[in-house]
Design a protein around this motif. Sequence first.
Motif, PDB file in Angstrom:
ATOM      1  N   ALA A  28      -5.703  -8.658   2.364  1.00  0.00           N
ATOM      2  CA  ALA A  28      -4.664  -9.689   2.534  1.00  0.00           C
ATOM      3  C   ALA A  28      -5.053 -10.930   1.752  1.00  0.00           C
ATOM      4  CB  ALA A  28      -4.487 -10.020   4.016  1.00  0.00           C
ATOM      5  N   GLN A  29      -4.198 -11.330   0.814  1.00  0.00           N
ATOM      6  CA  GLN A  29      -4.457 -12.529   0.031  1.00  0.00           C
ATOM      7  C   GLN A  29      -3.309 -13.514   0.202  1.00  0.00           C
ATOM      8  OE1 GLN A  29      -6.426 -12.701  -3.689  1.00  0.00           O
ATOM      9  NE2 GLN A  29      -6.572 -10.481  -3.897  1.00  0.00           N
ATOM     10  N   LEU A  30      -3.665 -14.770   0.322  1.00  0.00           N
ATOM     11  CA  LEU A  30      -2.675 -15.840   0.396  1.00  0.00           C
ATOM     12  C   LEU A  30      -2.690 -16.576  -0.940  1.00  0.00           C
ATOM     13  CD1 LEU A  30      -0.688 -17.603   2.061  1.00  0.00           C
ATOM     14  CD2 LEU A  30      -2.663 -19.001   2.708  1.00  0.00           C
ATOM     15  N   LEU A 142       5.012   0.810   6.087  1.00  0.00           N
ATOM     16  CA  LEU A 142       3.567   0.963   5.942  1.00  0.00           C
ATOM     17  C   LEU A 142       3.016   2.123   6.751  1.00  0.00           C
ATOM     18  CD1 LEU A 142       2.376  -2.762   5.909  1.00  0.00           C
ATOM     19  CD2 LEU A 142       2.898  -1.252   3.994  1.00  0.00           C
ATOM     20  N   SER A 143       3.814   2.657   7.679  1.00  0.00           N
ATOM     21  CA  SER A 143       3.357   3.817   8.451  1.00  0.00           C
ATOM     22  C   SER A 143       3.490   5.110   7.646  1.00  0.00           C
ATOM     23  CB  SER A 143       4.164   3.931   9.748  1.00  0.00           C
ATOM     24  OG  SER A 143       5.536   4.192   9.467  1.00  0.00           O
ATOM     25  N   LEU A 144       4.258   5.041   6.565  1.00  0.00           N
ATOM     26  CA  LEU A 144       4.423   6.222   5.706  1.00  0.00           C
ATOM     27  C   LEU A 144       3.252   6.357   4.740  1.00  0.00           C
ATOM     28  CD1 LEU A 144       8.189   5.680   4.794  1.00  0.00           C
ATOM     29  CD2 LEU A 144       7.276   7.208   6.565  1.00  0.00           C
ATOM     30  N   LYS A 145       3.007   7.567   4.293  1.00  0.00           N
ATOM     31  CA  LYS A 145       1.952   7.794   3.305  1.00  0.00           C
ATOM     32  C   LYS A 145       2.362   7.227   1.956  1.00  0.00           C
ATOM     33  CE  LYS A 145      -0.218  11.931   5.262  1.00  0.00           C
ATOM     34  NZ  LYS A 145      -0.591  13.346   5.016  1.00  0.00           N
ATOM     35  N   SER A 146       1.373   6.868   1.165  1.00  0.00           N
ATOM     36  CA  SER A 146       1.646   6.374  -0.183  1.00  0.00           C
ATOM     37  C   SER A 146       2.332   7.460  -1.002  1.00  0.00           C
ATOM     38  CB  SER A 146       0.331   5.957  -0.855  1.00  0.00           C
ATOM     39  OG  SER A 146       0.535   5.698  -2.218  1.00  0.00           O
ATOM     40  N   SER A 147       3.405   7.098  -1.678  1.00  0.00           N
ATOM     41  CA  SER A 147       4.162   8.081  -2.469  1.00  0.00           C
ATOM     42  C   SER A 147       3.360   8.607  -3.651  1.00  0.00           C
ATOM     43  CB  SER A 147       5.462   7.454  -2.982  1.00  0.00           C
ATOM     44  OG  SER A 147       6.280   7.065  -1.921  1.00  0.00           O
ATOM     45  N   GLU A 148       2.502   7.752  -4.204  1.00  0.00           N
ATOM     46  CA  GLU A 148       1.775   8.136  -5.414  1.00  0.00           C
ATOM     47  C   GLU A 148       0.268   8.153  -5.227  1.00  0.00           C
ATOM     48  OE1 GLU A 148       3.185   6.115  -8.857  1.00  0.00           O
ATOM     49  OE2 GLU A 148       5.267   6.666  -8.465  1.00  0.00           O
ATOM     50  N   ALA A 167       6.177 -13.208  12.557  1.00  0.00           N
ATOM     51  CA  ALA A 167       4.832 -13.678  12.222  1.00  0.00           C
ATOM     52  C   ALA A 167       3.786 -13.053  13.136  1.00  0.00           C
ATOM     53  CB  ALA A 167       4.776 -15.204  12.312  1.00  0.00           C
ATOM     54  N   ASN A 168       4.083 -12.956  14.427  1.00  0.00           N
ATOM     55  CA  ASN A 168       3.130 -12.382  15.380  1.00  0.00           C
ATOM     56  C   ASN A 168       2.917 -10.890  15.162  1.00  0.00           C
ATOM     57  OD1 ASN A 168       2.152 -14.533  17.187  1.00  0.00           O
ATOM     58  ND2 ASN A 168       4.316 -14.818  17.656  1.00  0.00           N
ATOM     59  N   LYS A 169       3.986 -10.184  14.782  1.00  0.00           N
ATOM     60  CA  LYS A 169       3.827  -8.754  14.494  1.00  0.00           C
ATOM     61  C   LYS A 169       3.058  -8.546  13.200  1.00  0.00           C
ATOM     62  CE  LYS A 169       7.683  -6.806  17.106  1.00  0.00           C
ATOM     63  NZ  LYS A 169       8.871  -5.912  17.076  1.00  0.00           N
ATOM     64  N   LEU A 170       3.282  -9.436  12.218  1.00  0.00           N
ATOM     65  CA  LEU A 170       2.516  -9.341  10.976  1.00  0.00           C
ATOM     66  C   LEU A 170       1.034  -9.594  11.256  1.00  0.00           C
ATOM     67  CD1 LEU A 170       2.453  -9.097   7.862  1.00  0.00           C
ATOM     68  CD2 LEU A 170       2.715 -11.575   7.777  1.00  0.00           C
ATOM     69  N   LEU A 171       0.749 -10.503  12.168  1.00  0.00           N
ATOM     70  CA  LEU A 171      -0.636 -10.789  12.535  1.00  0.00           C
ATOM     71  C   LEU A 171      -1.335  -9.521  13.026  1.00  0.00           C
ATOM     72  CD1 LEU A 171      -3.003 -12.684  13.156  1.00  0.00           C
ATOM     73  CD2 LEU A 171      -1.893 -13.205  15.345  1.00  0.00           C
ATOM     74  N   LYS A 172      -0.654  -8.738  13.842  1.00  0.00           N
ATOM     75  CA  LYS A 172      -1.247  -7.489  14.345  1.00  0.00           C
ATOM     76  C   LYS A 172      -1.535  -6.519  13.207  1.00  0.00           C
ATOM     77  CE  LYS A 172       0.976  -7.880  18.869  1.00  0.00           C
ATOM     78  NZ  LYS A 172       1.960  -7.285  19.817  1.00  0.00           N
ATOM     79  N   LEU A 173      -0.639  -6.497  12.200  1.00  0.00           N
ATOM     80  CA  LEU A 173      -0.862  -5.630  11.039  1.00  0.00           C
ATOM     81  C   LEU A 173      -2.076  -6.098  10.234  1.00  0.00           C
ATOM     82  CD1 LEU A 173       2.718  -4.919   9.656  1.00  0.00           C
ATOM     83  CD2 LEU A 173       1.083  -3.227  10.427  1.00  0.00           C
ATOM     84  N   LEU A 174      -2.229  -7.404  10.123  1.00  0.00           N
ATOM     85  CA  LEU A 174      -3.362  -7.947   9.377  1.00  0.00           C
ATOM     86  C   LEU A 174      -4.678  -7.720  10.122  1.00  0.00           C
ATOM     87  CD1 LEU A 174      -1.884 -11.341   8.109  1.00  0.00           C
ATOM     88  CD2 LEU A 174      -2.160  -9.218   6.833  1.00  0.00           C
ATOM     89  N   GLU A 175      -4.604  -7.696  11.454  1.00  0.00           N
ATOM     90  CA  GLU A 175      -5.804  -7.451  12.248  1.00  0.00           C
ATOM     91  C   GLU A 175      -6.252  -5.994  12.147  1.00  0.00           C
ATOM     92  OE1 GLU A 175      -4.397  -8.753  16.034  1.00  0.00           O
ATOM     93  OE2 GLU A 175      -5.326 -10.733  15.858  1.00  0.00           O
ATOM     94  N   GLU A 176      -5.291  -5.083  12.123  1.00  0.00           N
ATOM     95  CA  GLU A 176      -5.596  -3.647  12.016  1.00  0.00           C
ATOM     96  C   GLU A 176      -4.717  -3.053  10.919  1.00  0.00           C
ATOM     97  OE1 GLU A 176      -5.168  -1.767  15.791  1.00  0.00           O
ATOM     98  OE2 GLU A 176      -6.365  -3.265  16.855  1.00  0.00           O
TER      99      GLU A 176
END
Length: 388
Positions: A28-30, A142-148, A167-176
């Motif tokens: 994750a980059q800002l 993001l739950s799907l496999k990478s197409s390539e 924002a709070n749901k994105l936080l959970k994705l960034l945590e895991e």
Amino acid sequence: MFFRDVIGQEEIKQRLIQEVSEGRIPHAQLICGPEGVGKMPLAIAYARYISCTNRGETDACGACPSCVKFNKLVHPDVHFVFPIVKSSKGKREVCDDYIADWRQFVLNNPYFNLNHWLREMDAENAQAIIYAKESDEILKKLSLKSSEGGFKITILWLPEKMHPVCANKLLKLLEEPPEKTIFLLVSEAPEMILPTILSRTQRMNVRKIDEPAIDRILQTKYGIQPADSLSIAHLANGNFIKALETIHLNEENQLFFDLFVSLMRLSYQRKIREMKLWSEQVAGMGRERQKNFLEYCQRMIRENFIFNLHQRDLTYMTINEQNFASRFAPFVNERNVMGIMDELSEAQLHIEQNVNAKMVFFDFSLKMIVLLLSLIHISEPTRLGMIS
């Protein structure tokens, strides 16, 4: 968009290329910085370079299947998230409902701001945000496999516009984060992002573009004569969007200038009835344009204050703005500059909070009477000059 298409920013390009070549890409980059410095072009060029299957030492190849898809921003493993306005007529509720318009918009001009995108969406008075429902869309993709078989990359433009639920749901994705997932958050106001999100990103500050880089691109791509390109590059102050607006004689900037001049003169002359009409005119522009106008006013006050200190090499104004500043600058000095800036900041806050715009702008105009006319030491010829 390749690295070579990004104007200036050589140091950051090298940093991003080195991250990929050394295999230490942060999940994750800002990418943050002021408007018009190339944050989105950098993010797209970086995503292209990561995804390229035949990358070179300084840029993506441009010929592999991944690069071909990037030419139209249709790579299946790269997802865009951006502020939108809900449209009941077209049932547009998530970013994918706007994705075709977005791709064409970004391809046509990678250097853009929120106001440009609002006009593209025909937003009118609506304020764009990233709605709560978008978080479910991100999670689903993001739950799907990478197409390539490579990285899945999410480029999130203006994360400060996220609804708190999103924002709070994105936080959970960034945590895991899911495996081989990269988030690129492109921000102009990182202080408005959740601190917990900031702490889980690697921050990259993108500085203003250096004047020689803007000067070169104006000459080579836009055919501007050297004398004019140097002047525009200085006026742009590191913001390529502003350079483009200067070239195209942006109508909105002219409108803002006319409104600013009108307000200052009406306030000085204490024409209350005309000030009320002025307030009604600005109130009809729509919230985003009102915020942009207040930002313009803040810039003009800063520039006139510096102009008044006889630091002309540090001012960034058009010829029309400079001509007005030669008469108006004495009215902005250490006795009232902070008061004016405070009132503008308060007005901007009220507009963001959806306070009645007519009341906000009329109240501000009345306060300008006091702030301008408190400078009784200004000579009479100078006073008369400002209102002529």
